[in-house]
Every structure is written in C-alpha cells, then in structure tokens.
Design a protein around this motif. Structure first.
Motif, PDB file in Angstrom:
ATOM      1  N   LEU A  89      -4.598  11.403  -6.478  1.00  0.00           N
ATOM      2  CA  LEU A  89      -5.300  12.533  -6.587  1.00  0.00           C
ATOM      3  C   LEU A  89      -6.264  11.708  -7.222  1.00  0.00           C
ATOM      4  N   LEU A  90      -6.479   9.843  -7.574  1.00  0.00           N
ATOM      5  CA  LEU A  90      -7.353   9.325  -8.428  1.00  0.00           C
ATOM      6  C   LEU A  90      -8.165   9.170  -6.928  1.00  0.00           C
ATOM      7  N   LEU A  91      -7.771   8.419  -5.990  1.00  0.00           N
ATOM      8  CA  LEU A  91      -7.847   8.309  -4.173  1.00  0.00           C
ATOM      9  C   LEU A  91      -8.848   9.661  -3.942  1.00  0.00           C
ATOM     10  N   GLY A 102     -13.405   9.683  -4.339  1.00  0.00           N
ATOM     11  CA  GLY A 102     -13.775  10.098  -2.518  1.00  0.00           C
ATOM     12  C   GLY A 102     -14.967  11.224  -3.577  1.00  0.00           C
ATOM     13  N   PHE A 103     -14.793  11.796  -4.337  1.00  0.00           N
ATOM     14  CA  PHE A 103     -15.280  13.299  -4.716  1.00  0.00           C
ATOM     15  C   PHE A 103     -16.289  12.617  -5.251  1.00  0.00           C
ATOM     16  N   LEU A 125       0.744  -1.457   0.595  1.00  0.00           N
ATOM     17  CA  LEU A 125       0.051  -0.358  -0.261  1.00  0.00           C
ATOM     18  C   LEU A 125       1.324   0.665  -0.001  1.00  0.00           C
ATOM     19  N   LYS A 126       2.259   1.649   0.640  1.00  0.00           N
ATOM     20  CA  LYS A 126       2.856   2.165   0.747  1.00  0.00           C
ATOM     21  C   LYS A 126       3.435   2.956  -1.214  1.00  0.00           C
ATOM     22  N   LYS A 127       3.426   1.427  -1.236  1.00  0.00           N
ATOM     23  CA  LYS A 127       3.971   1.663  -2.791  1.00  0.00           C
ATOM     24  C   LYS A 127       2.786   2.460  -4.160  1.00  0.00           C
ATOM     25  N   ILE A 128       1.944   1.942  -3.907  1.00  0.00           N
ATOM     26  CA  ILE A 128       1.013   2.268  -4.615  1.00  0.00           C
ATOM     27  C   ILE A 128       0.405   3.926  -4.309  1.00  0.00           C
ATOM     28  N   PHE A 129       0.403   4.056  -3.052  1.00  0.00           N
ATOM     29  CA  PHE A 129       0.181   5.563  -2.905  1.00  0.00           C
ATOM     30  C   PHE A 129       1.335   6.533  -2.717  1.00  0.00           C
TER      31      PHE A 129
END
Length: 158
Positions: free
Chosen positions: A17-19, A23-24, A6-10
């Motif tokens: 920005l995609l996350l 969320g929006f 998860l750290k590597k992905i985020f």
C-alpha cells in the motif's frame, strides 16, 4: 540475497500500500509540474503543459553556451532593444498584455537575467527589473561584482 530481502519487505500488505501511495504521489507531482510550466506567446497569451515545455526549451536553447562577458553584453543589448520596442512599457506596469509581450521576448534568457540581477544587487533585496536600467557597457563588471559580492558575503558574520 537482495531478492529475499525485497521479498520479505514486500510480502506485507502495508508495504504494498505504501508503494502504491508513493506511486500516486509521484504521478501527482509530475502532473502538477508539467501543468505549472508556462510559456508566453508573442501575442501575450500563455500556454501550459508539454507544448509549453517544448517551446520554452527551444527558446532557452538559443542562449546556451558559456556565460562570457560577450554573452552578458548580448543579453543586455537584447533587453534594451526589447524595451525600446515597447515604449509604453515600464517596470511594474499594470498593463498585463504589454507586460506579457515583453516577457515573451525575454523568457529565453530568463536564467541569465536572474544571474545578472543578483550580480548587481550584491546579496541585497533582489530587484527583478534591475537589468532594465543596465546598459551593455556595464557587462564588463558582471564577474567583478559577483566576485566582490561573494567575498563580502562570505567574510561577513551573518
């Protein structure tokens, strides 16, 4: 191990920005669904939002339970009583106030109404007002119609 993945992905800006974008989108869809829920009061006016959800939930909770022939008969009887209460109402009327008043009394069993209509239409074009022409005595053929309709639909080559 999962923490490092998860750290590597985020760690990338595009993932963050995609996350935020997701969320929006989630918040927008929640807001839209809450605002699009309508509840019609007895006087024919409608409300929306959280109060509509609360009122609709309360109205539908009166019809909770197993869908037996007695429940179908009760729905058909209630529907006939509502129609008798409004003599100026007929299916497809252009008088919106009377139509909304009739709908306000029947919105509690709207889901059961749809099932009854689909049972007696037998996978043909759905007639929303079909229940208005049914009598409580016809409640005994509800499950028979559902079974026969499903069997004929499943055995057809469509």
């Amino acid at each position: 191990m999962l923490y490092y993945e998860l750290k590597k992905i985020f760690s990338r800006t595009s993932s963050k920005l995609l996350l935020v974008l997701l969320g929006f989108i989630l918040l927008f869809s929640l807001f839209y669904n809450i605002q699009s829920t309508q509840y019609v009061k007895a006087d024919g006016t409608s409300i929306s939002g959280f109060s509509a959800i609360r009122e609709l939930k309360e109205s539908k909770s009166k019809w909770n339970g197993l869908l037996t022939e007695e429940q179908i008969k009760k729905v058909l009887q209630t529907n006939q009583e509502i129609l008798e209460e409004f003599p100026g109402y007929y299916p497809g009327t252009t008088d919106v106030v009377i139509s909304n008043q009739v709908y306000s009394l029947s919105q509690g069993y709207e889901d059961i109404r749809d099932m009854i209509n689909s049972s007696y239409c037998l996978f043909g074009p759905l007639d929303y007002y079909l229940i208005d022409s049914l009598s409580p005595a016809q409640s005994s053929s509800f499950y028979k119609n559902r079974k026969e309709g499903l069997e004929s639909y499943l055995s057809s080559n469509q």
